[in-house]
Design a protein around this motif. Sequence first.
Motif, PDB file in Angstrom:
ATOM      1  N   ASP A  27      -5.635   0.946   0.690  1.00  0.00           N
ATOM      2  CA  ASP A  27      -4.870   2.077   0.128  1.00  0.00           C
ATOM      3  C   ASP A  27      -3.700   2.512   1.007  1.00  0.00           C
ATOM      4  O   ASP A  27      -2.889   3.331   0.579  1.00  0.00           O
ATOM      5  CB  ASP A  27      -5.802   3.280  -0.068  1.00  0.00           C
ATOM      6  CG  ASP A  27      -6.710   3.129  -1.283  1.00  0.00           C
ATOM      7  OD1 ASP A  27      -6.375   2.327  -2.173  1.00  0.00           O
ATOM      8  OD2 ASP A  27      -7.742   3.810  -1.337  1.00  0.00           O
TER       9      ASP A  27
ATOM     10  N   ASP B 278      -0.437   2.438   2.094  1.00  0.00           N
ATOM     11  CA  ASP B 278       0.812   1.823   1.642  1.00  0.00           C
ATOM     12  C   ASP B 278       1.754   1.493   2.787  1.00  0.00           C
ATOM     13  O   ASP B 278       2.628   0.643   2.652  1.00  0.00           O
ATOM     14  CB  ASP B 278       1.509   2.758   0.660  1.00  0.00           C
ATOM     15  CG  ASP B 278       0.608   3.120  -0.514  1.00  0.00           C
ATOM     16  OD1 ASP B 278       0.173   2.190  -1.202  1.00  0.00           O
ATOM     17  OD2 ASP B 278       0.327   4.315  -0.715  1.00  0.00           O
ATOM     18  N   GLY B 279       1.596   2.177   3.919  1.00  0.00           N
ATOM     19  CA  GLY B 279       2.475   1.957   5.063  1.00  0.00           C
ATOM     20  C   GLY B 279       2.012   0.833   5.983  1.00  0.00           C
ATOM     21  O   GLY B 279       2.678   0.542   6.971  1.00  0.00           O
ATOM     22  N   LEU B 280       0.862   0.231   5.692  1.00  0.00           N
ATOM     23  CA  LEU B 280       0.347  -0.862   6.529  1.00  0.00           C
ATOM     24  C   LEU B 280       0.422  -2.161   5.737  1.00  0.00           C
ATOM     25  O   LEU B 280      -0.173  -2.286   4.670  1.00  0.00           O
ATOM     26  CB  LEU B 280      -1.097  -0.581   6.951  1.00  0.00           C
ATOM     27  CG  LEU B 280      -1.319   0.701   7.760  1.00  0.00           C
ATOM     28  CD1 LEU B 280      -2.807   0.870   8.104  1.00  0.00           C
ATOM     29  CD2 LEU B 280      -0.492   0.694   9.043  1.00  0.00           C
ATOM     30  N   ILE B 281       1.140  -3.126   6.272  1.00  0.00           N
ATOM     31  CA  ILE B 281       1.376  -4.389   5.562  1.00  0.00           C
ATOM     32  C   ILE B 281       0.263  -5.367   5.938  1.00  0.00           C
ATOM     33  O   ILE B 281       0.103  -5.702   7.108  1.00  0.00           O
ATOM     34  CB  ILE B 281       2.750  -4.972   5.953  1.00  0.00           C
ATOM     35  CG1 ILE B 281       3.822  -3.886   5.884  1.00  0.00           C
ATOM     36  CG2 ILE B 281       3.099  -6.173   5.083  1.00  0.00           C
ATOM     37  CD1 ILE B 281       3.913  -3.151   4.568  1.00  0.00           C
TER      38      ILE B 281
ATOM     39  N   PHE C  89       3.849  -6.150  13.389  1.00  0.00           N
ATOM     40  CA  PHE C  89       4.631  -4.936  13.655  1.00  0.00           C
ATOM     41  C   PHE C  89       3.936  -3.682  13.116  1.00  0.00           C
ATOM     42  O   PHE C  89       4.451  -2.580  13.295  1.00  0.00           O
ATOM     43  CB  PHE C  89       6.061  -5.071  13.117  1.00  0.00           C
ATOM     44  CG  PHE C  89       6.169  -5.557  11.694  1.00  0.00           C
ATOM     45  CD1 PHE C  89       5.946  -4.693  10.644  1.00  0.00           C
ATOM     46  CD2 PHE C  89       6.486  -6.880  11.419  1.00  0.00           C
ATOM     47  CE1 PHE C  89       6.034  -5.125   9.336  1.00  0.00           C
ATOM     48  CE2 PHE C  89       6.583  -7.339  10.099  1.00  0.00           C
ATOM     49  CZ  PHE C  89       6.352  -6.461   9.061  1.00  0.00           C
ATOM     50  N   CYS C  90       2.790  -3.861  12.439  1.00  0.00           N
ATOM     51  CA  CYS C  90       2.005  -2.713  11.962  1.00  0.00           C
ATOM     52  C   CYS C  90       0.756  -2.497  12.802  1.00  0.00           C
ATOM     53  O   CYS C  90      -0.070  -1.645  12.466  1.00  0.00           O
ATOM     54  CB  CYS C  90       1.553  -2.940  10.526  1.00  0.00           C
ATOM     55  SG  CYS C  90       2.862  -2.852   9.318  1.00  0.00           S
TER      56      CYS C  90
ATOM     57  N   PRO D 276      -0.079   1.414  14.133  1.00  0.00           N
ATOM     58  CA  PRO D 276      -0.703   2.346  13.189  1.00  0.00           C
ATOM     59  C   PRO D 276      -2.026   1.826  12.624  1.00  0.00           C
ATOM     60  O   PRO D 276      -2.917   2.620  12.303  1.00  0.00           O
ATOM     61  CB  PRO D 276       0.349   2.512  12.081  1.00  0.00           C
ATOM     62  CG  PRO D 276       1.321   1.398  12.266  1.00  0.00           C
ATOM     63  CD  PRO D 276       1.270   1.010  13.707  1.00  0.00           C
TER      64      PRO D 276
ATOM     65  N   LEU E 117      -6.006   3.654  12.337  1.00  0.00           N
ATOM     66  CA  LEU E 117      -6.969   3.658  11.230  1.00  0.00           C
ATOM     67  C   LEU E 117      -8.340   3.202  11.726  1.00  0.00           C
ATOM     68  O   LEU E 117      -9.373   3.771  11.364  1.00  0.00           O
ATOM     69  CB  LEU E 117      -6.472   2.739  10.104  1.00  0.00           C
ATOM     70  CG  LEU E 117      -7.334   2.730   8.835  1.00  0.00           C
ATOM     71  CD1 LEU E 117      -7.176   4.022   8.040  1.00  0.00           C
ATOM     72  CD2 LEU E 117      -6.987   1.539   7.934  1.00  0.00           C
TER      73      LEU E 117
ATOM     74  N   ARG F  74      12.418   1.215   4.970  1.00  0.00           N
ATOM     75  CA  ARG F  74      11.408   1.152   3.913  1.00  0.00           C
ATOM     76  C   ARG F  74      11.740   2.108   2.778  1.00  0.00           C
ATOM     77  O   ARG F  74      11.472   1.806   1.624  1.00  0.00           O
ATOM     78  CB  ARG F  74      10.035   1.502   4.481  1.00  0.00           C
ATOM     79  CG  ARG F  74       9.454   0.404   5.329  1.00  0.00           C
ATOM     80  CD  ARG F  74       8.036   0.760   5.722  1.00  0.00           C
ATOM     81  NE  ARG F  74       7.399  -0.341   6.418  1.00  0.00           N
ATOM     82  CZ  ARG F  74       6.170  -0.319   6.891  1.00  0.00           C
ATOM     83  NH1 ARG F  74       5.435   0.779   6.734  1.00  0.00           N
ATOM     84  NH2 ARG F  74       5.672  -1.350   7.507  1.00  0.00           N
TER      85      ARG F  74
ATOM     86  N   TYR G 117       6.192   1.720  -0.570  1.00  0.00           N
ATOM     87  CA  TYR G 117       5.670   2.064   0.760  1.00  0.00           C
ATOM     88  C   TYR G 117       5.074   3.458   0.896  1.00  0.00           C
ATOM     89  O   TYR G 117       4.625   3.824   1.979  1.00  0.00           O
ATOM     90  CB  TYR G 117       6.777   1.866   1.801  1.00  0.00           C
ATOM     91  CG  TYR G 117       7.178   0.419   1.938  1.00  0.00           C
ATOM     92  CD1 TYR G 117       6.372  -0.461   2.662  1.00  0.00           C
ATOM     93  CD2 TYR G 117       8.314  -0.077   1.327  1.00  0.00           C
ATOM     94  CE1 TYR G 117       6.711  -1.799   2.769  1.00  0.00           C
ATOM     95  CE2 TYR G 117       8.661  -1.414   1.436  1.00  0.00           C
ATOM     96  CZ  TYR G 117       7.859  -2.273   2.157  1.00  0.00           C
ATOM     97  OH  TYR G 117       8.188  -3.595   2.252  1.00  0.00           O
TER      98      TYR G 117
ATOM     99  N   ARG H  51       0.552   6.981   7.083  1.00  0.00           N
ATOM    100  CA  ARG H  51       0.361   6.248   8.335  1.00  0.00           C
ATOM    101  C   ARG H  51       1.107   4.923   8.318  1.00  0.00           C
ATOM    102  O   ARG H  51       0.983   4.142   7.384  1.00  0.00           O
ATOM    103  CB  ARG H  51      -1.121   5.999   8.545  1.00  0.00           C
ATOM    104  CG  ARG H  51      -1.419   5.340   9.858  1.00  0.00           C
ATOM    105  CD  ARG H  51      -2.894   5.081  10.021  1.00  0.00           C
ATOM    106  NE  ARG H  51      -3.577   6.198  10.631  1.00  0.00           N
ATOM    107  CZ  ARG H  51      -4.782   6.626  10.262  1.00  0.00           C
ATOM    108  NH1 ARG H  51      -5.404   6.075   9.258  1.00  0.00           N
ATOM    109  NH2 ARG H  51      -5.343   7.635  10.897  1.00  0.00           N
TER     110      ARG H  51
ATOM    111  N   ASN I 215       4.464   4.648   8.494  1.00  0.00           N
ATOM    112  CA  ASN I 215       5.861   4.743   8.069  1.00  0.00           C
ATOM    113  C   ASN I 215       6.787   5.385   9.100  1.00  0.00           C
ATOM    114  O   ASN I 215       8.013   5.392   8.912  1.00  0.00           O
ATOM    115  CB  ASN I 215       5.955   5.442   6.704  1.00  0.00           C
ATOM    116  CG  ASN I 215       5.555   4.494   5.579  1.00  0.00           C
ATOM    117  OD1 ASN I 215       5.674   3.269   5.717  1.00  0.00           O
ATOM    118  ND2 ASN I 215       5.041   5.023   4.488  1.00  0.00           N
TER     119      ASN I 215
ATOM    120  N   GLN J 162      -1.457   7.195  -1.560  1.00  0.00           N
ATOM    121  CA  GLN J 162      -2.750   6.639  -1.144  1.00  0.00           C
ATOM    122  C   GLN J 162      -3.190   5.453  -2.009  1.00  0.00           C
ATOM    123  O   GLN J 162      -4.289   5.420  -2.554  1.00  0.00           O
ATOM    124  CB  GLN J 162      -3.811   7.740  -1.121  1.00  0.00           C
ATOM    125  CG  GLN J 162      -3.687   8.570   0.156  1.00  0.00           C
ATOM    126  CD  GLN J 162      -4.099  10.005  -0.027  1.00  0.00           C
ATOM    127  OE1 GLN J 162      -4.845  10.309  -0.944  1.00  0.00           O
ATOM    128  NE2 GLN J 162      -3.632  10.879   0.841  1.00  0.00           N
ATOM    129  N   GLY J 163      -2.277   4.526  -2.131  1.00  0.00           N
ATOM    130  CA  GLY J 163      -2.627   3.274  -2.799  1.00  0.00           C
ATOM    131  C   GLY J 163      -2.522   3.304  -4.315  1.00  0.00           C
ATOM    132  O   GLY J 163      -2.861   2.321  -4.958  1.00  0.00           O
TER     133      GLY J 163
END
Lengths: 450, 450
Positions: free
Chosen positions: A243, A245-248, A284-285, A288, A292, B137, B164, B170, B172, B371-372
């Motif tokens: 979930d 979205d900012g973590l690839i 690069f993620c 963060p 988690l 992003r 994103y 988290r 970003n 959140q996804g």
Amino acid sequence: MNNQSLDWSAIAQALVGIETITDPTQVAKLSTDYYHFSPVLQPLLKDKTGDLVVRPSSIAEILKIAQVCVQHKAPLIVRGSGTGNYGQCIPLQGGLILDLTKMTKINWLKPGLTSVEPGIKLAAFDKQAREIGWEWRMVPSTYRTATIGGFIAGGSGGIGSVTYGQLRDRGNIHALKVVTMEDAPRIVELRGDAIKKVNHNYGTNGIIVELEMPLAPAHPWAEVIVTFGDFMTAAKFGQALGDADGLIKKLVSIFADPIPSYFTALRNHLPPGCHCALVMVAEFCLEPFLELVKQFDGEITYQKAAQEATKGTSLLEFTWNHTTLHARSVDTNLTYLQTLFPADKNLTLLEHMFHHFGEEVMMHLEFLQVQGQTVPAALQVVRYSTEARLKEIIKYHEDQGAFIANPHTYILEDGGSKAIDPLQLEFKKLVDPYGLMNPGKMRAWEALKV
Amino acid sequence: MNNQSLDWSAIAQALVGIETITDPTQVAKLSTDYYHFSPVLQPLLKDKTGDLVVRPSSIAEILKIAQVCVQHKAPLIVRGSGTGNYGQCIPLQGGLILDLTKMTKINWLKPGLTSVEPGIKLAAFDKQAREIGWEWRMVPSTYRTATIGGFIAGGSGGIGSVTYGQLRDRGNIHALKVVTMEDAPRIVELRGDAIKKVNHNYGTNGIIVELEMPLAPAHPWAEVIVTFGDFMTAAKFGQALGDADGLIKKLVSIFADPIPSYFTALRNHLPPGCHCALVMVAEFCLEPFLELVKQFDGEITYQKAAQEATKGTSLLEFTWNHTTLHARSVDTNLTYLQTLFPADKNLTLLEHMFHHFGEEVMMHLEFLQVQGQTVPAALQVVRYSTEARLKEIIKYHEDQGAFIANPHTYILEDGGSKAIDPLQLEFKKLVDPYGLMNPGKMRAWEALKV
């Protein structure tokens, strides 16, 4: 049990100039796949074999082979590397095995999109595509040996699906060209939604000879193992990562004890009794991502930078159905299930199943995107007793609202698809009017004959 | 209304060597933003102005400025390009305006990650980043002029958020460095979750002097306008596009009639009475995207390839709060709302609001990830009558379960955040013990003084 009513020497003769294999041991080897993961399929498929293997290296040769098969009304079974698990490419009535592993050409490759022949191995393609910064959107755990054609014909998703969803989702296959099995075989191109007519059809609806596929940016993927004190925390970590979205990410696999104990090569990173996550996340993620992990009280026991991860065995080889492979290499009495749980961030049904079955159905989750939501699929490792008990387990899941893509059948409709789209049946009538392609796999077609 | 109790000539004297602006007209101009979008804020903020503008070009200069402000107990208001809409950088009690638009350095730039100074303009950065295949992003519709520091301090998301999520999510923002307003100002670095202490705080918690930000692959973005016969079909098309994991997109904006009529520059592509979608989609996804358009009976009225789209005005300049700008350029009696609808693929509450308010609250949706999940945010264009009626409209939304980030207040807590995280208040005590930074904006801090 091959097809002795046909004149195989005449067929072989008609194919002179194209590589053929007639040695029975080799033909038998090239008639099989990994159906033995299923104790139900084992007795049903163990003596099935083709009559002749043909290995073309061009579309022209494939057109010729199709014509010869139609002329002789010989069954034709297409295969890539034979890494499927449901007997997708096992010849039920003998026939000609069309091995496409010599069709490995990349027709073109540009940012975001490629056109390839069906026999190129997934890993081999990625090696070239990464030179321009791209890679497949999703691959199975048989990545190193599986072909793209086999994946489309017999697979559904895999490593990468946590971001891109499944092959069936719009945009994940751009176009397919198939050779028909008509009296005068020809090439038919399917684009856009028409792709459904051929996708995941076990090679029953035309011979896929060209694929136009979208690609994903080839990020530097770091590989990480995280262990957790209890399974549901691990599962909720997986949901949260999906979930985020900012973590690839490319892979979010979660395993309940004792599954990690089957990963003998990773033993040093998996303390006894642990539940764990195997993860691929963009390098690069990482920072963060580690926040988690901290939030879920996870412990990092293994971390490889992307550069390092390309050497040696990737963690992806312990996930998806390679998990079952590793489990079975320790205990051949183990088999598996394929389940899709409903979208529910609380994972309520999943938690119920985890407690209900205990170690008889060991939890193995693969998070993936389903219509824009992160959902846990499960490839549970099952301690097999009887077929009746297996059916009972499946029925219990279905009754409670979990979707089962039954891997203990070779019938298309009884696996994931449940019903053949009428469009597919219509297309089969068009491209395979004599029903020569992988006969016995599509129930809707067999029913027409009655 | 500036702050005349302070000795501004002494302050200016102490800053000799740093660029300052004292001309009242210029100071007034550099004391404002786009709060005039709100008829409620207009009378409250129209006469607010700073006393002195200072334009540093290094962190050393900023440390010096901070020290002088602390010494004189002078309010300090940080600004970028002043493109905010809630009076984020309007000085309520006069003070020193710290204009950071000369701090434009890219400290480093590598695949996936960059470190920059706060004053670099978003578009200017992208121009450089795209040379190595990357870009921000997410960006606001003020992309061409807004600075990254201003976006972090006063924004929340924008074009790109459909993939994103928002800045608060988290991953970003990777790290921020702030200069404190202590007796001896110093640089404090915040990494990981600690970033929350400063993000979206209107410059009340330290002067952001360096930002480490993640990037996105810079795909070739095609720009497309699709028109629809009815609004709810357009809205559901937006939801479906957001949910389509196989389609790579950057912008999904949906407008109900008569909003498209305000986009005068796009008049030729927007027939009267139409509802429309403005979309940015990866060029290599156009073909499957067009299948989705077909499914929803949409009509393509404008399509620019990525290369072509980089010339002239991008569609992004008609979306997010630029929609309000265009509407107000036609009718200054129009204002707006900011709403987040609950996750619901049927868009039930949204549909209710659309019908309930009719043209008094014209629907403008921006789909984004929360959140996804793909969720519609709305920046409705509102036909303003009275403040009482505006409050009634807001209350009705909140009562029905829609979240309102009220843009008609300059108080941090009354806008999107609703309550200040106790961590933020603690951090403010540490970095701004005298409460000099943008005084009057953070209610929790003002309450401490009572």
